[in-house]
Design a protein around this motif. Structure first.
Motif, PDB file in Angstrom:
ATOM      1  N   MET A 159       0.862  -1.289  -0.039  1.00 30.10           N
ATOM      2  CA  MET A 159       0.074  -0.031  -0.053  1.00 30.10           C
ATOM      3  C   MET A 159       0.718   1.087  -0.153  1.00 30.10           C
ATOM      4  N   THR A 160       1.925   1.356   0.849  1.00 31.55           N
ATOM      5  CA  THR A 160       2.701   2.562   0.876  1.00 31.55           C
ATOM      6  C   THR A 160       3.278   2.805  -0.363  1.00 31.55           C
ATOM      7  N   GLU A 161       4.083   1.661  -1.174  1.00 26.11           N
ATOM      8  CA  GLU A 161       4.588   1.722  -2.460  1.00 26.11           C
ATOM      9  C   GLU A 161       3.340   2.146  -3.565  1.00 26.11           C
ATOM     10  N   LEU A 162       2.213   1.686  -3.312  1.00 27.85           N
ATOM     11  CA  LEU A 162       1.293   2.263  -4.420  1.00 27.85           C
ATOM     12  C   LEU A 162       0.885   3.476  -4.227  1.00 27.85           C
TER      13      LEU A 162
ATOM     14  N   ALA B  46      12.692  -8.710   1.498  1.00 29.42           N
ATOM     15  CA  ALA B  46      11.245  -8.801   1.064  1.00 29.42           C
ATOM     16  C   ALA B  46      10.578  -7.605   0.831  1.00 29.42           C
ATOM     17  N   VAL B  47      10.692  -6.244   1.630  1.00 33.54           N
ATOM     18  CA  VAL B  47      10.290  -4.878   1.324  1.00 33.54           C
ATOM     19  C   VAL B  47      10.740  -4.773  -0.180  1.00 33.54           C
ATOM     20  N   GLU B  48      12.038  -4.960  -0.407  1.00 37.06           N
ATOM     21  CA  GLU B  48      12.210  -4.605  -1.825  1.00 37.06           C
ATOM     22  C   GLU B  48      11.724  -5.337  -2.709  1.00 37.06           C
ATOM     23  N   ALA B  49      11.280  -6.530  -2.626  1.00 34.32           N
ATOM     24  CA  ALA B  49      10.768  -7.404  -3.612  1.00 34.32           C
ATOM     25  C   ALA B  49       9.262  -6.881  -3.728  1.00 34.32           C
ATOM     26  N   LEU B  50       8.638  -6.573  -2.637  1.00 34.08           N
ATOM     27  CA  LEU B  50       7.238  -6.181  -2.518  1.00 34.08           C
ATOM     28  C   LEU B  50       6.932  -4.671  -3.029  1.00 34.08           C
ATOM     29  N   GLN B  51       7.955  -3.897  -2.920  1.00 31.60           N
ATOM     30  CA  GLN B  51       8.141  -2.741  -3.710  1.00 31.60           C
ATOM     31  C   GLN B  51       8.220  -2.814  -5.363  1.00 31.60           C
ATOM     32  N   LYS B  52       8.826  -3.860  -5.766  1.00 34.38           N
ATOM     33  CA  LYS B  52       9.079  -4.149  -7.193  1.00 34.38           C
ATOM     34  C   LYS B  52       7.826  -4.468  -7.702  1.00 34.38           C
ATOM     35  N   PHE B  53       7.151  -5.463  -6.743  1.00 32.55           N
ATOM     36  CA  PHE B  53       5.977  -5.888  -7.316  1.00 32.55           C
ATOM     37  C   PHE B  53       4.627  -5.047  -7.427  1.00 32.55           C
ATOM     38  N   ALA B  54       4.830  -3.954  -6.455  1.00 32.63           N
ATOM     39  CA  ALA B  54       3.784  -2.924  -6.651  1.00 32.63           C
ATOM     40  C   ALA B  54       3.958  -2.206  -7.866  1.00 32.63           C
ATOM     41  N   GLN B  55       5.428  -1.814  -8.270  1.00 32.68           N
ATOM     42  CA  GLN B  55       5.929  -1.091  -9.427  1.00 32.68           C
ATOM     43  C   GLN B  55       5.421  -1.875 -10.620  1.00 32.68           C
TER      44      GLN B  55
END
Length: 151
Positions: free
Chosen positions: A22-25, A133-142
């Motif tokens: 959510m934060t990354e989106l 994991a945070v980095e992977a989730l941020q890339k996922f959102a991107q």
């Protein structure tokens, strides 16, 4: 652009996963809401209400799907997701070996039966989101946003 994140959690780990996404989106200027999947009926999903749909569920006992997500899972193939970009993430525990994170795989398989568009490969998080994991989730959102912009 609008995104909707549906999550299930027992320990709070998946809510943390959902919060990272959510934060990354939101950083990417996507209007984002987060809801407990227990209260969402897949058959009530309306493509006009979101461009991106993310589910975040944990893997339970020997690789099964969280009880909170079972109704959503069962109804998902009949949901109207025409042109909605979807993605799946979730926590698990590597202790369970081959059963690690299978909820992500199960939900991705159900989403493939819809008219939705896969926006990114699923992300499995061991327990809680650590730095990788945070980095992977941020890339996922991107990736979800990039896919939604191309459709």
């Amino acid at each position: 652009m609008r995104a909707r994140i549906l999550y299930a959690t027992l320990t709070g780990n998946n809510e943390e996963v959902a919060d990272v996404i959510m934060t990354e989106l939101q950083r990417l200027q996507v209007e984002t809401t987060k809801e407990d999947i227990t209260y969402v009926d897949a058959l009530d999903l309306d493509p006009a209400e979101q461009d991106i749909l993310v589910t975040v569920v944990y893997t339970f006992d020997l690789g099964t799907l969280a009880d909170e997500a079972l109704d959503f899972y069962e109804d998902l193939p009949d949901a109207n997701l025409n042109q909605v970009v979807y993605g799946v993430a979730g926590s698990g525990d590597v202790y369970y070996g081959d059963d690690y994170g299978t909820a992500v795989d199960l939900l991705e398989a159900q989403f493939e039966k819809t008219a939705g568009i896969k926006g990114a490969s699923g992300v499995k998080v061991n327990l809680r989101p650590d730095v990788p994991a945070v980095e992977a989730l941020q890339k996922f959102a991107q990736q979800l946003v990039q896919t939604a912009q191309k459709r």
